[in-house]
Structures are given as C-alpha cells and as structure tokens.
Design a protein around this motif. Structure first.
Motif, PDB file in Angstrom:
ATOM      1  N   GLN A 119      43.486 -12.057 -12.234  1.00 22.77           N
ATOM      2  CA  GLN A 119      44.411 -11.327 -12.685  1.00 22.77           C
ATOM      3  C   GLN A 119      45.119  -9.527 -11.712  1.00 22.77           C
ATOM      4  O   GLN A 119      45.380 -10.122 -11.594  1.00 22.77           O
ATOM      5  CB  GLN A 119      45.581 -11.273 -14.105  1.00 22.77           C
ATOM      6  N   HIS A 120      43.880  -9.686 -11.556  1.00 19.12           N
ATOM      7  CA  HIS A 120      43.635  -8.486 -10.912  1.00 19.12           C
ATOM      8  C   HIS A 120      42.760  -8.242  -9.513  1.00 19.12           C
ATOM      9  O   HIS A 120      43.039  -7.592  -8.676  1.00 19.12           O
ATOM     10  CB  HIS A 120      43.934  -6.758 -12.021  1.00 19.12           C
ATOM     11  N   GLU A 121      41.644  -9.254  -9.463  1.00 19.10           N
ATOM     12  CA  GLU A 121      41.133  -9.410  -8.168  1.00 19.10           C
ATOM     13  C   GLU A 121      42.226 -10.011  -6.806  1.00 19.10           C
ATOM     14  O   GLU A 121      42.927 -10.548  -7.152  1.00 19.10           O
ATOM     15  CB  GLU A 121      39.952 -10.271  -8.350  1.00 19.10           C
ATOM     16  N   LEU A 122      41.589  -8.496  -6.118  1.00 19.58           N
ATOM     17  CA  LEU A 122      41.742  -9.833  -4.488  1.00 19.58           C
ATOM     18  C   LEU A 122      40.878 -10.353  -3.109  1.00 19.58           C
ATOM     19  O   LEU A 122      39.468  -9.643  -3.799  1.00 19.58           O
ATOM     20  CB  LEU A 122      42.543  -8.267  -4.154  1.00 19.58           C
ATOM     21  N   HIS A 123      41.017 -11.858  -2.903  1.00 24.87           N
ATOM     22  CA  HIS A 123      39.957 -11.807  -2.233  1.00 24.87           C
ATOM     23  C   HIS A 123      40.402 -10.975  -0.138  1.00 24.87           C
ATOM     24  O   HIS A 123      41.152 -10.833  -0.290  1.00 24.87           O
ATOM     25  CB  HIS A 123      40.370 -13.138  -2.614  1.00 24.87           C
TER      26      HIS A 123
END
Length: 444
Positions: free
Chosen positions: A68-72
């Motif tokens: 829910q907090h990762e950014l690609h």
C-alpha cells in the motif's frame, strides 16, 4: 567547470539510487528540466519499487502492508518525465563519463538485462547505506538486516512462521523459540522493539491458543553504547527506555555482541541470550561498490568524501548525497553530517539549485545542513522527540499526540515531494476511511 547555456544536445543528468534523496531529486528535475527538454534525466536503480526507509521497521513488525506504500519506479518515471534504468552500478568510467551496470537476473537465474553503461554529463550518486555487522561471526547467516523492503518482509514471514510452528508442534514452546533479539538500539531497532510488542501479540490473538504471550514471547534490545538512541539527546533516550521497560522489553546497554547463532546471541561478556529471531540494526556503511571506485576518495566505511558543494573531492562532475556521502559539518567541527532522512531530503533540495547553476554556467553554492530535531515513533504507544528552533528558538522536548503528528508529517512531506499536495491529501483521506476494515497486523 562552466557549462554552456545552450548545448547542442540536452545535458545528461544521471542519478544512481532511488531512495528518498535520489527519487525526490529525479522527480523534481524531471518535472522541470525533463519536461522542458533542457536536460535528459535518468534514474539508475536496482529495485523495481520504492518504499520510504523509515517505514521498514513497521513492515518487519507486520503493522504496515508495504504494497500500500510502495511506488513503482517505471510509473513514476512516466508521470514525471525522467528515464528509469533497471540495473545496479558496478563501477564508473570517469574518462568516458559512463556509469557501468551489471546484468540483472530473475529469481530463476535468467538474464533480464545485459551488462551496459549509461553516459552522463552530471552524475549524482545517492545509493544510500547498508548494515554494518562489523564482521561479527554468524551475523550474516543468522541475523536479518533491515536495509530493504524484501529483508523487512523476510523477517516478518520468519516471525509469523515461528508462531505457526510453535502453535502446531506437539511439544511445548522451546525456551527462545519465540524470543526476538534486536541488535542495535538506534531509531530502527528501538522502533521495531515497540512495534513488535503489539504485533506479535496481535498475531497470537488470531487463534494461536497454545502460545502464552507473557510466558513464551520475549523481546530484547541490545546496544553496545551506554544508552539506547545514542545519537539523539539523552532526554529522548531516557523517555524511550522508560516506555520500553513498561512494555516488558528488555533493554541491555553497554553490551557488545560477539557471535550470532541459530538459537541465540552470544555477548562479549560470556552471557548467552536465547533467541531464534534476530534482527541486526547496528551500524551503517556505504555499499561495497563504493570501495575504491574509479579512484574517488572514500572513508573507511565506504562513504564518498564530498565538498561543501556536494561534489566529490576528486571529480567536479560527480556529486554524492544521502547516506553514501561523507559531507562536512557546516560549523567546521570534526565528523560528518549524520546519515538521516532529513539530511538526505535537504541535500536533494539543494541539488536542484546546484544543477540549475551548472546548466547556467554559474558558481555553485555550499550546502548548509539544518537539524530540525529528532523523532522516534513507538507505534501506537507513543512518539517522543525534540524539535530544534521550533517556536521558542531552542531545542524543545515533545511527546504524545503532537509528536506523533509531527512524525507522520515527515512521511507526508516525502510523499508530497513525489506526488504533489492534492494526490497526497486524497490518499490520506482514503486511508482514514479504509483503516477500520484492516486487521491491524499483517498475517502472512
């Protein structure tokens, strides 16, 4: 070196490392220089996704779902007009001005990308730091470091598996089977100890009836220095120690680890601490690739020596920021600026102006670090810290709700730098609406 204001081809800016400093830098450069075509902005990063490093302890404890907090990186590059190069820096060719990348492979060993190189006109190295186990026997084999989201998730899986194993076995829970030893009582280790006190009990409460938390679970925090949080003001250390004691966390200070075994930790004074779950959170150093890289000057812990302009000492076209940079203190005192998130954020912001000045052929300015204080989150129990120069012009101790709001604001500032104010506001509101539907602890 003075740069021509109008070059025949776009100026090539390469940032190696997509941590807090590197990703904030390429996002802002992409939104300005990349969008306008004034420069070609490239991020080199060996991971696929970004997670704010101060959240790793919460991932390890299971109180935060990293998905829910990762950014690609690939999506961020598309949205913000920079290029993402998947790969790991293995060296530099300063004469040809190229970053050398090794081949990448998938989990089955098949090659994804071949060895390659990335040309640059301005290079910014921001590859952060790694855990320093000081060569302690058994640490690499039996202790889990918390440098990456994968390592944090690995420890959490090990924790949940240990609980499931203990609940399903025929014999009683072994002494030390559910004991956690955290080596290093800096911010990461201390925050993890507090989070684990709640989350392990939450996991057990989901039907693991053969485990008695008060009898079978023990959390120990081991620190070689005379007190926990040795880099922070003593008042924060004392308040945090009192809270951990209240939770039943054992705090052992002035104790050095001599060996890590599969079933526990050996201390230098001969005491053995049973514990099959060990986290190593003591000490940091620069990644091994920086050792003697292309003749650049480094410290004994592999940090790149930089001038006050953030340029490395032996090449004016290369800059270093964040934990991998040994930056002199602004007052000229011995030592370097501490490897902290606020320092990385400030250096990334300063680098925006530095690169704009290079493109305009103007002199560079010196970086001045401002210490805004320190905050330590102890999960839902409390947050303590100090603010420097806030309201009253001197250090002020804070705790409780106000400190918790200030701690959360640091993450919101990072998110705002990457996404803008409106998207962060909407995400925050959505998170508040859905938080009641979540279990409060990750169970897998």
């Amino acid at each position: 070196m003075r740069m021509a204001k109008h070059a025949a081809a776009p100026h090539r800016i390469v940032v190696v490392g997509g941590g807090a400093a590197g990703l904030e830098l390429v996002t802002r450069l992409g939104d300005t220089l990349g969008r306008s075509g004034a420069a070609q902005v490239t991020l080199v990063e060996k991971a696929r996704t970004h997670l704010w490093k101060p959240l790793l302890h919460a991932v390890a404890a299971g109180s935060l779902d990293r998905a829910q907090h990762e950014l690609h990186y690939l999506a961020q590059a598309h949205w913000h007009h920079f290029t993402y190069r998947f790969g790991e820096m293995t060296g530099l060719d300063r004469q040809a001005k190229q970053v050398l990348l090794g081949a990448t492979r998938d989990d089955e060993g098949r090659q994804i990308t071949p060895p390659s190189s990335v040309p640059y006109d301005t290079l910014v190295i921001a590859i952060g730091s790694v855990t320093n186990d000081f060569g302690t026997p058994g640490a690499a084999q039996h202790a889990v470091p918390l440098e990456t989201p994968e390592q944090a998730s690995r420890f959490h899986r090990r924790l949940v598996n240990a609980c499931l194993r203990a609940n399903s076995q025929e014999e009683a829970v072994r002494p030390g089977q559910l004991h956690v030893c955290i080596i290093g009582a800096g911010a990461t280790g201390t925050e993890l100890a507090a989070e684990l006190h709640r989350t392990v009990r939450a996991v057990v409460a989901y039907g693991l009836t053969r485990i008695d938390p008060e009898r079978d679970i023990r959390i120990r925090l081991v620190e070689a220095a005379p007190r926990i949080l040795p880099a922070l003001p003593e008042r924060i250390s004392v308040a945090t120690t009192d809270l951990l004691h209240g939770l039943g966390v054992e705090v052992l200070t002035g104790r050095r680890v001599s060996e890590v075994k599969a079933d526990g930790v050996c201390l230098a004074d001969g005491e053995f601490l049973p514990g099959e779950l060990v986290v190593w959170a003591a000490g940091v150093k620069g990644p091994e690739v920086l050792r003697d890289i292309a003749g650049l000057e480094t410290t004994r812990t592999n940090q790149l020596m930089v001038e006050r302009t953030l340029q490395v000492t032996r090449d004016p076209d290369i800059f270093a920021i964040g934990d991998c940079a040994a930056c002199p203190r602004p007052d000229g005192s011995p030592g370097f600026i501490p490897p902290r998130a606020q320092a990385a954020h400030q250096q990334a912001s300063h680098m925006i102006g530095q690169i704009e000045r290079r493109l305009a052929g103007q002199p560079l300015t010196q970086f001045v670090y401002r210490d805004f204080g320190s905050l330590v989150s102890l999960g839902r129990y409390s947050t303590v810290g100090s603010l420097m120069g806030f309201l009253v012009g001197k250090s002020m101790f804070i705790e409780g709700l106000f400190a918790r709001l200030m701690y959360r604001s640091l993450y919101k500032m990072h998110q705002t730098a990457l996404h803008g104010r409106a998207p962060v506001l909407w995400r925050t509101m959505a998170g508040l609406l859905t938080s009641r539907l979540e279990s409060g602890v990750k169970l897998h």
